[in-house]
Design a protein around this motif. Structure first.
Motif, PDB file in Angstrom:
ATOM      1  N   GLY A 640      54.170 -74.549 -61.834  1.00 42.38           N
ATOM      2  CA  GLY A 640      54.352 -75.933 -62.229  1.00 42.38           C
ATOM      3  C   GLY A 640      53.865 -76.926 -61.195  1.00 42.38           C
ATOM      4  N   LEU A 641      53.055 -76.451 -60.221  1.00 38.83           N
ATOM      5  CA  LEU A 641      52.547 -77.347 -59.179  1.00 38.83           C
ATOM      6  C   LEU A 641      51.057 -77.622 -59.314  1.00 38.83           C
ATOM      7  CD1 LEU A 641      54.412 -76.006 -56.013  1.00 38.83           C
ATOM      8  CD2 LEU A 641      54.763 -78.185 -57.160  1.00 38.83           C
ATOM      9  N   GLY A 642      50.370 -76.940 -60.231  1.00 37.22           N
ATOM     10  CA  GLY A 642      48.921 -77.116 -60.338  1.00 37.22           C
ATOM     11  C   GLY A 642      48.522 -78.527 -60.709  1.00 37.22           C
ATOM     12  N   LEU A 643      49.023 -79.023 -61.836  1.00 39.33           N
ATOM     13  CA  LEU A 643      48.651 -80.362 -62.277  1.00 39.33           C
ATOM     14  C   LEU A 643      49.300 -81.445 -61.435  1.00 39.33           C
ATOM     15  CD1 LEU A 643      48.650 -79.997 -66.172  1.00 39.33           C
ATOM     16  CD2 LEU A 643      46.706 -80.110 -64.613  1.00 39.33           C
ATOM     17  N   SER A 644      50.500 -81.184 -60.895  1.00 42.05           N
ATOM     18  CA  SER A 644      51.107 -82.189 -60.019  1.00 42.05           C
ATOM     19  C   SER A 644      50.288 -82.343 -58.734  1.00 42.05           C
ATOM     20  CB  SER A 644      52.551 -81.803 -59.688  1.00 42.05           C
ATOM     21  OG  SER A 644      52.591 -80.583 -58.971  1.00 42.05           O
ATOM     22  N   THR A 645      49.699 -81.238 -58.259  1.00 39.68           N
ATOM     23  CA  THR A 645      48.807 -81.319 -57.104  1.00 39.68           C
ATOM     24  C   THR A 645      47.554 -82.123 -57.445  1.00 39.68           C
ATOM     25  OG1 THR A 645      49.599 -79.179 -56.300  1.00 39.68           O
ATOM     26  CG2 THR A 645      47.497 -79.969 -55.432  1.00 39.68           C
ATOM     27  N   VAL A 646      46.990 -81.856 -58.621  1.00 37.33           N
ATOM     28  CA  VAL A 646      45.824 -82.624 -59.067  1.00 37.33           C
ATOM     29  C   VAL A 646      46.152 -84.114 -59.116  1.00 37.33           C
ATOM     30  CG1 VAL A 646      44.347 -83.050 -61.064  1.00 37.33           C
ATOM     31  CG2 VAL A 646      44.817 -80.711 -60.340  1.00 37.33           C
ATOM     32  N   TYR A 647      47.298 -84.437 -59.679  1.00 38.48           N
ATOM     33  CA  TYR A 647      47.708 -85.845 -59.795  1.00 38.48           C
ATOM     34  C   TYR A 647      47.812 -86.498 -58.416  1.00 38.48           C
ATOM     35  CZ  TYR A 647      50.616 -89.872 -61.055  1.00 38.48           C
ATOM     36  OH  TYR A 647      51.105 -91.136 -61.209  1.00 38.48           O
ATOM     37  N   GLY A 648      48.467 -85.799 -57.477  1.00 32.78           N
ATOM     38  CA  GLY A 648      48.640 -86.376 -56.138  1.00 32.78           C
ATOM     39  C   GLY A 648      47.321 -86.593 -55.419  1.00 32.78           C
ATOM     40  N   ILE A 649      46.391 -85.623 -55.508  1.00 26.51           N
ATOM     41  CA  ILE A 649      45.094 -85.754 -54.829  1.00 26.51           C
ATOM     42  C   ILE A 649      44.297 -86.914 -55.421  1.00 26.51           C
ATOM     43  CG2 ILE A 649      42.883 -84.616 -54.432  1.00 26.51           C
ATOM     44  CD1 ILE A 649      44.410 -81.957 -54.321  1.00 26.51           C
ATOM     45  N   VAL A 650      44.280 -87.014 -56.755  1.00 22.58           N
ATOM     46  CA  VAL A 650      43.513 -88.093 -57.402  1.00 22.58           C
ATOM     47  C   VAL A 650      44.077 -89.455 -57.033  1.00 22.58           C
ATOM     48  CG1 VAL A 650      42.885 -89.110 -59.619  1.00 22.58           C
ATOM     49  CG2 VAL A 650      42.711 -86.642 -59.282  1.00 22.58           C
ATOM     50  N   LYS A 651      45.387 -89.595 -57.085  1.00 21.97           N
ATOM     51  CA  LYS A 651      45.992 -90.895 -56.776  1.00 21.97           C
ATOM     52  C   LYS A 651      45.804 -91.260 -55.313  1.00 21.97           C
ATOM     53  CE  LYS A 651      47.899 -93.109 -59.240  1.00 21.97           C
ATOM     54  NZ  LYS A 651      47.400 -94.177 -60.121  1.00 21.97           N
ATOM     55  N   GLN A 652      45.908 -90.275 -54.403  1.00 26.55           N
ATOM     56  CA  GLN A 652      45.719 -90.581 -52.993  1.00 26.55           C
ATOM     57  C   GLN A 652      44.263 -90.907 -52.691  1.00 26.55           C
ATOM     58  OE1 GLN A 652      47.329 -87.639 -50.372  1.00 26.55           O
ATOM     59  NE2 GLN A 652      47.108 -88.890 -48.545  1.00 26.55           N
ATOM     60  N   SER A 653      43.358 -90.460 -53.526  1.00 30.18           N
ATOM     61  CA  SER A 653      41.941 -90.792 -53.359  1.00 30.18           C
ATOM     62  C   SER A 653      41.583 -92.125 -54.008  1.00 30.18           C
ATOM     63  CB  SER A 653      41.071 -89.677 -53.962  1.00 30.18           C
ATOM     64  OG  SER A 653      41.334 -88.436 -53.337  1.00 30.18           O
ATOM     65  N   GLY A 654      42.576 -92.836 -54.533  1.00 32.32           N
ATOM     66  CA  GLY A 654      42.328 -94.135 -55.146  1.00 32.32           C
ATOM     67  C   GLY A 654      41.864 -94.062 -56.582  1.00 32.32           C
TER      68      GLY A 654
END
Length: 823
Positions: A640-654
């Motif tokens: 359950g961390l795959g898409l949450s990781t994707v979300y965090g990386i995208v948001k931190q990249s602006g």
């Protein structure tokens, strides 16, 4: 109050008779006539005394007339006297609305008290301190009002972002030389004001032709607006404004409690009074302007809902249906037995029954626990005296969100006995859920960051002891393979903590300016191996894609996670065959504007679209897929961390990421689609830097090292690792002990310190010791992200080693820092 016109009048000039050229000529003619008359008198009488007396008398008479005219002359101004604004200022005082009047030069002529309280008495609307876009909208509205007669600017935002307004401008005055500005706070938008405008316009005229007169009455009983028909019957003048007059003063009753217009008396037809409360228009937070405002309807006898002899299911007359259907408030009516007679579209939207229509009873709309209470309330209001109230109920379509249902008993409308009012709160409920979701994600992110930090301390000890044990064992020993397995699982756990940090947007990013297709190409070979032979992998790229600034390794992680999710969805949906498509697209600022979204700021973006044929995500869980530890896979097959990781990386990249489902077609099965928007980087693209070569030999000169760490396990591992590498190590459990060790044992060659410790933390200790030893090398170690810590610590010439680390890593970092400090 402001009356700028009075202060801008010019001093009057005094004009006296005899001072212009025409009057001087006339005086000369009179003087010549006087001389000729005197000469003629001399020729006739030859008496000097008589001639002198005649001339003197005429001169005295002329002087008297001149003096009289001079004393009674009235000063006149060169320009028209300024208008008297006192009456206008008194007329524009309206509750909840700021009103100002400006001239053609955009100068403030007058304003009411509320305008002065908000903006002052020397600033006209086009010169208010607003954000750039809002100021442009207001200036454009002024130009349109001068040109077209009226204009409107909505959602204006102050320069400091604390307030917002709606503004409306209308040309008026003799010669249309003035603009009347009406401003009200958008956050406290007064829906009752919209109702006032409706009944004062064509809708009010339509109702009057149907025998229905309407008036909007404030909580204090004073009228805020009335239809033209109401004004004509109440005052005899259809254009009269009745705002500010008492509503009941316009009516009278007879001994049979029949209602008539006071002006018409019993000569006019009797009226039926219907009160429609508008308080629920304020979304359960009524403003002072519409806290208990009511729409008063006066219906002539015979205009109503059915007759007493009609069935209980009689429908409303077309006139009343038209009125209720035009209002933004959800309204419905029931008979005395509680059966529905009518419901407008706003009511149907509020209860989410636009297609199914109304049930037989209102209690069928609510959850089981509220059915009996609502049924009793409807019967009570239907059979008791005319009154109104409200109650909190939970609709069957929205069982988790209570709503306020207004009830009012009505009389004189045939079978209609109860008026139900309900605000269409669909958008408000959606916004509340979004805010709650964002708050929950933020809280979980903070929790994830804290868990990752503590877990990294434990993993540091486990990995460190594994390394120390491996130094005493060689391949082939019975324990060597077991230790390797422990170390491998510890490293796997460390990767999970990095995913937690990625979700909480606290991982360390090393952004570069890059082209998105290059990143996709780098990882394509890996993806083909992950997907297998049954899944077709296709890639498409647009031309002229703008560069983006992001961490390439993190973007690769995003692409791999999305591909793995797509593979699992395709394998679970059927025979394991399917297609994964990745496409890059160029999206311009104009495209963003056409989308009409409030989430993505207007600008140029490079977009990555990942689409599969795995059947899609169930609609019920589509809004939860980015939450940590939420998975649709079977137990044991997903963290359950795959898409949450994707979300965090995208948001931190602006950037921004969205997920939706694609319906199937004849050529393509249904599937899920993930769309990632990354802003185009504006600036120079730095040339690729060659990788720095690692020094051929590490520092081997030894040295005195101060190790400050509050966790006993980590401190023991660090001490043993550095001691084996030839360093003399002194340990301390917190910042106070570290400062004491420096004071008692002299300066050290290097300080290796944890960041977060009880008592005095690492940064506080370092700032204190730097005062005495400004050149001492410092290495911080922490389970938190380096980038976040560097922003918070703000210490020059500091180094960082992330937890968990191995024995070899900590030794290498200490050696490199000592080698650099000693040249």
């Amino acid at each position: 109050m402001t009356a700028v016109g009075e202060a801008q009048s010019k001093p009057a000039k005094l004009r006296l008779p005899g001072f212009d050229s025409n009057q001087l000529v006339l005086a000369g003619v009179i003087f010549a006539a006087l001389a000729l008359s005197g000469g003629a008198l001399w020729l006739v009488s030859e008496s000097a005394i008589l001639v002198a007396s005649f001339v003197g008398g005429v001169i005295v008479l002329a002087a008297a007339i001149y003096a009289f005219v001079r004393l009674t002359a009235v000063p006149q101004s060169d320009e028209m006297a300024p208008p008297d604004w006192s009456v206008t200022v008194a007329a524009i005082e309206q509750p909840g609305m700021a009103i100002a009047i400006t001239d053609r030069a955009n100068r403030l002529a007058c304003a009411n008290r509320l305008y002065e309280d908000w903006f002052g008495n020397n600033v006209s609307p086009p010169n208010l301190k607003l954000e750039r876009q809002s100021l442009e909208a207001l200036t454009r509205a002024a130009r349109e009002a001068w040109r077209d007669g009226q204009a409107e600017a909505r959602d204006l935002v102050a320069a400091n972002g604390t307030s917002g307004w709606h503004a409306k401008a209308e040309r008026a005055g003799r010669g249309d030389d003035y603009l009347i500005w009406r401003l009200r706070v958008s956050a406290e938008a007064d829906p009752a004001q919209d109702v006032a405008e409706w009944i004062g316009g064509p809708l009010g005229q339509l109702l009057s032709r149907a025998g229905i007169e309407a008036a909007l009455v404030a909580p204090d009983g004073m009228m805020r607006a009335a239809s033209q028909g109401f004004a004509e019957r109440a005052s005899g003048d259809a254009s009269a404004t009745l705002a500010g007059q008492e509503f009941v003063a316009q009516l009278r009753t007879d001994d049979q409690d029949q209602i008539f217009f006071a002006r018409e008396g019993r000569k006019g037809p009797p009226q039926t009074l219907v009160q429609v409360p508008l308080d629920t228009l304020a979304n359960d937070q009524p403003s002072a302007a519409n806290e208990a405002s009511s729409l008063m309807l006066l219906l002539e006898k015979g205009v109503g809902i059915g007759n007493q002899g009609e069935s209980a299911g009689a429908a409303a007359t077309p006139q009343l249906e038209a009125l209720l259907g035009a209002l933004p408030l959800g309204l419905a009516m029931t008979d005395r037995d509680g059966r529905f007679l009518f419901g407008n579209q706003a009511f149907l939207r509020a209860v989410e029954r636009e297609e199914a229509g109304l049930p037989q009873y209102p209690s069928d709309l609510v959850v089981r626990e509220d059915k009996s209470a609502l049924a009793d309330a409807v019967r009570r209001f239907g059979k008791g005296p005319a009154s109104n109230g409200d109650m909190a109920v939970r609709l069957g379509a929205q069982p988790d969100d209570p709503v306020s249902l207004g009830l009012a008993g009505v009389r004189g409308l045939g079978e209609a006995a109860v008026l139900l009012s309900l605000t269409d709160s669909t958008e408000e409920t959606k916004l509340k859920r979004q805010v709650a979701q964002a708050t929950k994600m933020q809280a979980v992110g903070q929790l994830a960051g804290g868990v990752a930090h503590d877990f990294n301390n434990v993993l540091t000890a486990i990995i460190g002891y594994c390394d120390l044990m491996l130094l005493r064992h060689t391949p082939g020993d019975s324990d060597y393979d077991d230790i390797q397995q422990i170390r491998a699982n510890s490293n796997r756990a460390a990767s999970l903590t990095r995913q937690l940090l990625a979700f909480s947007r606290q991982q360390t990013l090393r952004p570069e300016v890059l082209q998105l297709p290059d990143v996709v190409s780098e990882v394509s070979q890996l993806l083909k191996r992950l997907l297998g032979e049954k899944i077709t992998f296709k890639v498409r790229h647009d031309r002229d894609l703008g560069p983006v600034r992001a961490d390439p390794q993190q973007l690769e992680q995003v692409i791999v996670n999305l591909a793995v999710n797509a593979r699992d969805a395709i394998q679970a949906s059927g025979d394991g065959t399917g297609q994964l498509t990745m496409a890059t697209r160029r999206v311009t600022a104009r495209d963003i504007q056409k989308m009409g979204t409030d989430i993505i700021p207007v600008g140029d973006y490079t977009v990555l679209v990942v689409q599969d044929t795995g059947g899609g995500v169930p609609q019920a869980v589509l809004g939860k897929i980015f939450e940590p530890f939420f998975t649709t896979k079977e137990q044991g097959k997903g963290t359950g961390l795959g898409l949450s990781t994707v979300y965090g990386i995208v948001k931190q990249s602006g950037g921004f990421i969205f997920a939706d489902n694609i319906p199937g077609s004849a050529n393509m099965p249904a599937g899920a689609r993930f769309t990632i928007y990354l802003p185009v980087h504006r600036g120079e693209v730095a040339a690729a830097k060659p990788e720095a070569e690692k020094p051929a030999s590490e520092w081997s000169g030894g040295g005195n090292v101060l190790l400050v760490e509050d966790e006993d396990m980590v401190r023991a591992v660090g001490e043993r690792a550095l001691t084996r590498s030839g360093y003399t190590v002194t340990t301390a459990s917190d910042g106070e002990e570290g400062l004491a060790a420096i004071a008692n044992r002299g300066p050290f060659d290097l300080v290796l310190s944890d960041v977060v410790m009880p008592g005095m933390d690492g940064p506080t200790m370092v700032k204190a010791l730097r005062k005495a030893h400004p050149k001492m090398p410092i290495i911080f170690m922490s389970g938190y992200a380096e980038e976040q810590l560097r922003k918070e610590i703000d210490i020059d010439d500091m180094h960082f080693v992330p937890k968990p680390f191995s024995v070899q890593q900590i030794s290498e970092v200490v050696g490199e820092v000592l080698a650099k400090s000693r040249g």
